[in-house]
Design an enzyme around this catalytic site. Sequence first.
Site, PDB file in Angstrom:
ATOM      1  N   TYR A 113       6.524 -39.471  43.149  1.00 43.76           N
ATOM      2  CA  TYR A 113       7.888 -39.983  42.959  1.00 43.76           C
ATOM      3  C   TYR A 113       8.302 -40.698  44.229  1.00 43.76           C
ATOM      4  O   TYR A 113       8.076 -40.207  45.347  1.00 43.76           O
ATOM      5  CB  TYR A 113       8.859 -38.841  42.684  1.00 43.76           C
ATOM      6  CG  TYR A 113      10.302 -39.285  42.550  1.00 43.76           C
ATOM      7  CD1 TYR A 113      10.803 -39.709  41.325  1.00 43.76           C
ATOM      8  CD2 TYR A 113      11.156 -39.304  43.656  1.00 43.76           C
ATOM      9  CE1 TYR A 113      12.115 -40.128  41.192  1.00 43.76           C
ATOM     10  CE2 TYR A 113      12.473 -39.722  43.527  1.00 43.76           C
ATOM     11  CZ  TYR A 113      12.948 -40.138  42.304  1.00 43.76           C
ATOM     12  OH  TYR A 113      14.243 -40.562  42.184  1.00 43.76           O
ATOM     13  N   GLU A 201      13.986 -46.963  42.142  1.00 32.99           N
ATOM     14  CA  GLU A 201      13.167 -45.783  41.857  1.00 32.99           C
ATOM     15  C   GLU A 201      11.863 -46.178  41.187  1.00 32.99           C
ATOM     16  O   GLU A 201      11.856 -46.960  40.238  1.00 32.99           O
ATOM     17  CB  GLU A 201      13.949 -44.834  40.945  1.00 32.99           C
ATOM     18  CG  GLU A 201      13.172 -43.596  40.521  1.00 32.99           C
ATOM     19  CD  GLU A 201      13.944 -42.752  39.516  1.00 32.99           C
ATOM     20  OE1 GLU A 201      14.684 -41.859  39.952  1.00 32.99           O
ATOM     21  OE2 GLU A 201      13.816 -43.011  38.300  1.00 32.99           O
TER      22      GLU A 201
END
Length: 401
Positions: A113, A201
Amino acid sequence: MKVHEYQARELLSDAGVPVPAGRLVESIESAAGVYKDVTGEAGTDLAVVKAQVHAGGRGKAGFVKLVKTADDATEAARFMLTNRMVSPQTGEEGLEVKKLLVAAGVDIAKEYYLAITTDRQTRRNVMIASAEGGVEIEKVAAETPEAIITTPIHPTLGLQPHQARTVAFKLGFKGKQVGQAVKVMLNLAKLFAAKDCTLAEINPLIVTPPTDTHPDGEVLAIDAKFSFDDNGLFRHKDIQALFDPTEENPLEMRAARMDLSYIALDGTIGCLVNGAGLAMATMDTIKLHGGDPANFLDVGGGASEEAVTEAFRIILSDDKVRGVLVNIFGGIMDCAVIAQGIINAAKEIGFTVPLVVRLEGTNVEAGRALLEQAASELPTLQTGADLKDAAEKVVKAVDRS
C-alpha cells in the site's frame, strides 16, 4: 474532486509510474475488442474488468472480474452495465455503472500500500506505506497500526530520495526492486504536489514474480485513487476536464451552481445556515435533541433571496426531509432583510413541512416580528428564541408529523 481509476492510472503513467495496459469501455459491444487490444499489447490472455464508480467495495460486490477470453469480457461487461453496484459505501440503492476499465492481468508475488495525503495534526503532507497492501488496508490500520509507515514530506523540498529508500527497505523490497519502488514514490510525491492533490493512493502497488527480463520482479501500480483540492482546480484545466458529473449527487451539483455549500446526509431535518461553523453547531444541536440532520447547507454570509429560495428547493427535493431548521446570524446583514427573504422564499415554494427559524444579530427584533406576522400565512412556520429552542421545536414537530 475525485476521478475514476482509469483516469488515475493515466495520471500515474504520465508521471512515470508503471501501470499495466488498460482501456476504457462504455458499451457491452466494445468489451471484446478492448480485451483483445489490451491482452495483445501485454502478451497475456488474462485481463480484469472493473466498474468505474466513485465508491469502494467493488470486488466484494462482484464488479471486479478476472477474464481469460473475449466472451468472458463481454459477459462481465453485460453484468456490470446492466446491474446497479451495491456495496457498504453505496447504500441499498446502489450505483449505476456506466464505465468500465479493462486492464491486462498480471501475476502478483507481493502487494503493498502506498499513498500521500495531508496530516491535519502536523499540517504537513505525509507518505503512508505498508507491506500489507490490498483491499483490507483499513483493517490493517485498525488492528496492526505498527505495520503502517508514515513519512513526513518537506513542504518546499518535497520527498527526498533518502526517505524513499528508507521506506523501500522497511517494506522489504530487495535488489532492483528498491530502485523501482523509490522511483514510484518520488514520482507520486511530485504528482501529488504538482496537481494540488488531497489524496494520491496506489493500492495495491505490487511486485511481479521473477522473469528472464525482470529477475527481481517488476514494481507496478495496478489500482489507484486520486482526489484533488477544489480550491486549486483553477490552476489545472487538465484535471477539470476529468470531472464526471454523473458520479456526483445532483442536489450537490445544483447547489454548487448557486455557490451554496451542500452535502446530503441521511436524516429527516433539513438545515439552512449561514456559516460552516454555525452549520456544524446546528447539526450537533439537532442530534443532541434526538433528531437527525438531512444535510449540511451553508448559504454564506451574504446570501440573496434568490439563493435562499434555491436552498429551500434543494432541501425539499430530498424526499426524506420532514422538517427544516433555519439558523441565521445577521452580522453584516440586517435580520429584518433576512427574515423578509425567508418569508418570500417560503411563500413562493409553499411549505408543507414544519419550518423553524432562529435569527440572531443586527436588527433581530424587527426580523423576529416579521416572522411572527407571517405565521398566519405560513401555518408551518415557528420561530426559535435561541438555537436550543429552535432545535427542540423542529425535532418535536418532525416527530408529530
